[in-house]
Design a protein around this motif. Sequence first.
Motif, PDB file in Angstrom:
ATOM      1  N   LEU A 193      21.952  13.056 -38.062  1.00 38.16           N
ATOM      2  CA  LEU A 193      23.342  14.135 -38.068  1.00 38.16           C
ATOM      3  C   LEU A 193      24.036  13.607 -39.397  1.00 38.16           C
ATOM      4  O   LEU A 193      23.889  15.255 -40.654  1.00 38.16           O
ATOM      5  N   TRP A 194      23.955  12.546 -40.050  1.00 40.30           N
ATOM      6  CA  TRP A 194      23.844  12.526 -41.147  1.00 40.30           C
ATOM      7  C   TRP A 194      23.216  11.573 -42.652  1.00 40.30           C
ATOM      8  O   TRP A 194      23.158  11.855 -43.539  1.00 40.30           O
ATOM      9  N   ALA A 195      22.139  11.504 -41.663  1.00 40.14           N
ATOM     10  CA  ALA A 195      20.609  11.259 -42.369  1.00 40.14           C
ATOM     11  C   ALA A 195      20.820  12.464 -43.468  1.00 40.14           C
ATOM     12  O   ALA A 195      20.275  11.318 -44.498  1.00 40.14           O
ATOM     13  N   GLU A 196      20.232  13.517 -43.531  1.00 39.76           N
ATOM     14  CA  GLU A 196      20.021  13.582 -44.760  1.00 39.76           C
ATOM     15  C   GLU A 196      20.855  13.523 -46.024  1.00 39.76           C
ATOM     16  O   GLU A 196      20.577  13.398 -47.224  1.00 39.76           O
ATOM     17  N   LYS A 197      22.396  13.984 -45.523  1.00 42.55           N
ATOM     18  CA  LYS A 197      23.384  14.047 -46.775  1.00 42.55           C
ATOM     19  C   LYS A 197      23.236  11.858 -47.018  1.00 42.55           C
ATOM     20  O   LYS A 197      23.935  12.887 -48.131  1.00 42.55           O
ATOM     21  N   GLU A 198      23.136  11.205 -45.844  1.00 43.46           N
ATOM     22  CA  GLU A 198      22.607   9.812 -47.092  1.00 43.46           C
ATOM     23  C   GLU A 198      21.396   9.511 -47.914  1.00 43.46           C
ATOM     24  O   GLU A 198      22.503   8.601 -47.950  1.00 43.46           O
ATOM     25  N   MET A 199      20.992  10.734 -47.512  1.00 43.43           N
ATOM     26  CA  MET A 199      19.679   9.731 -48.508  1.00 43.43           C
ATOM     27  C   MET A 199      19.574  11.253 -49.634  1.00 43.43           C
ATOM     28  O   MET A 199      18.318  10.808 -50.075  1.00 43.43           O
ATOM     29  N   SER A 200      20.495  12.126 -49.776  1.00 42.96           N
ATOM     30  CA  SER A 200      20.534  12.916 -50.492  1.00 42.96           C
ATOM     31  C   SER A 200      20.544  12.073 -52.114  1.00 42.96           C
ATOM     32  O   SER A 200      21.395  10.843 -52.702  1.00 42.96           O
ATOM     33  N   GLU A 201      20.271  12.425 -53.846  1.00 44.52           N
ATOM     34  CA  GLU A 201      20.065  12.207 -54.756  1.00 44.52           C
ATOM     35  C   GLU A 201      21.531  12.347 -54.945  1.00 44.52           C
ATOM     36  O   GLU A 201      22.183  11.075 -55.833  1.00 44.52           O
ATOM     37  N   GLU A 202      22.769  13.400 -54.928  1.00 45.44           N
ATOM     38  CA  GLU A 202      23.959  12.585 -54.309  1.00 45.44           C
ATOM     39  C   GLU A 202      24.577  11.381 -54.830  1.00 45.44           C
ATOM     40  O   GLU A 202      25.711  11.212 -55.063  1.00 45.44           O
ATOM     41  N   THR A 203      23.907  11.504 -53.068  1.00 47.00           N
ATOM     42  CA  THR A 203      24.530  10.204 -52.818  1.00 47.00           C
ATOM     43  C   THR A 203      24.350   8.747 -53.379  1.00 47.00           C
ATOM     44  O   THR A 203      25.325   8.084 -53.702  1.00 47.00           O
ATOM     45  N   ARG A 204      23.060   9.175 -53.615  1.00 48.43           N
ATOM     46  CA  ARG A 204      22.340   7.859 -54.232  1.00 48.43           C
ATOM     47  C   ARG A 204      23.080   7.620 -55.183  1.00 48.43           C
ATOM     48  O   ARG A 204      23.792   6.364 -56.093  1.00 48.43           O
ATOM     49  N   ARG A 205      23.775   8.740 -56.351  1.00 46.64           N
ATOM     50  CA  ARG A 205      24.688   8.686 -57.614  1.00 46.64           C
ATOM     51  C   ARG A 205      25.709   7.874 -57.465  1.00 46.64           C
ATOM     52  O   ARG A 205      26.071   6.972 -58.037  1.00 46.64           O
ATOM     53  N   LEU A 206      25.966   8.700 -56.280  1.00 47.29           N
ATOM     54  CA  LEU A 206      27.889   7.701 -55.983  1.00 47.29           C
ATOM     55  C   LEU A 206      27.668   6.807 -55.457  1.00 47.29           C
ATOM     56  O   LEU A 206      29.051   5.669 -56.323  1.00 47.29           O
ATOM     57  N   LEU A 207      26.786   5.861 -54.908  1.00 50.12           N
ATOM     58  CA  LEU A 207      26.814   4.454 -54.319  1.00 50.12           C
ATOM     59  C   LEU A 207      26.369   3.712 -55.833  1.00 50.12           C
ATOM     60  O   LEU A 207      27.428   2.657 -56.001  1.00 50.12           O
ATOM     61  N   ASP A 208      25.383   4.127 -56.888  1.00 47.72           N
ATOM     62  CA  ASP A 208      25.220   3.499 -57.494  1.00 47.72           C
ATOM     63  C   ASP A 208      26.885   3.918 -58.931  1.00 47.72           C
ATOM     64  O   ASP A 208      27.187   2.234 -59.691  1.00 47.72           O
ATOM     65  N   GLU A 209      27.446   4.791 -58.901  1.00 49.71           N
ATOM     66  CA  GLU A 209      28.807   5.242 -59.104  1.00 49.71           C
ATOM     67  C   GLU A 209      29.664   3.754 -59.053  1.00 49.71           C
ATOM     68  O   GLU A 209      30.861   3.454 -59.415  1.00 49.71           O
TER      69      GLU A 209
END
Length: 249
Positions: A193-209
Motif C-alpha cells: 500500500l505504501w510502495a508507490e509513495k515510498e518510491m516517489s521523487e518527493e520521498t527521495r527528496r525528503l529522505l535526502d533532506e
Amino acid sequence: MKSNINKHRSIRKYRPTPIPEEVLKECLLAASKASTCGNMQLYSLVVTRDEELRRQLAPCHFNQPMLENAPCLVTVCADIHRFSMWCRQRDAEPAYDNFAWFVNASTDALLAAENFCVEAEAQGLGICILGTTLYTARRISEILQLPDGVVPLTTIVVGYPDESPALTDRLPLDAVVHYDRYQEYTAAEIDELWAEKEMSEETRRLLDENQLPNLAQIFTERRYVRKDNLAISESYMELLREKGFFNNK
C-alpha cells in the motif's frame, strides 16, 4: 461551475484579489447546508478578512506567508454555545457540555468545512486547511474572542490561487476502504500500500533532506514527534475543560 474534487490541491500562494461578496456567500451557504447532528448546526465559521486581525493570527500558524497574502481566513469552530443559549431562552435546560457533544459538534463543523472547501474550489478559489490551529487553539480563541462552548478545530485559507502545484499523492483506495468488516492488514499488504509513495521523487527528496532511512521515520522523528504530540494534546484538553466540554457528571 462544476466541482471536480479529484483535482483538489492545497494552495499556499495567493493573489491579494478580494473575494467578491456573492462568491464568499455562496461558499458559506454551501457550508450551512452540510449534514448536521439533529439539525442543530453545532459549529461556527469565523470569517476574517480584516488585515490587522489576519496579522495577529499569523503567528498562530507559524507565520506562513499565505496567512497575510490570502484575502480571507475561515476559522472552523465546534460550537455548543449558540444552541445552549437557545435552549435556555426557551426554558429547556441543555446537557451538551460534555465530551460526547464535543465530538458531535466537531463532526458538524468539519462537514461544514468540507462543503465550504468544495464550493470554494468550484468557484475558482484555492484553499489550504491548517492543522496548526490545534497547536495554538488558546491564542486563536483569545484573538477571536470565542466564548465558553466554542473551540477552534481548523482554519481554512481561501483566495484566488497564485500557483498551480502538482496533485498530492494519496494511498490507493484499497488502503482506506473495508467491505462489510474491518480487514486487518498483513505486513506484506502494508508494504504494498505504501510502495508507490515510498518510491516517489518527493520521498527521495525528503529522505535526502532529513538524512533518514525511510518515510515513516520522517513522520515520527521530524514532523509529528511524541513530545509535541503530548504537549498539544495536554494544551487542547485543558482548553476543552475551560470551555465547558468536560462536564461528565
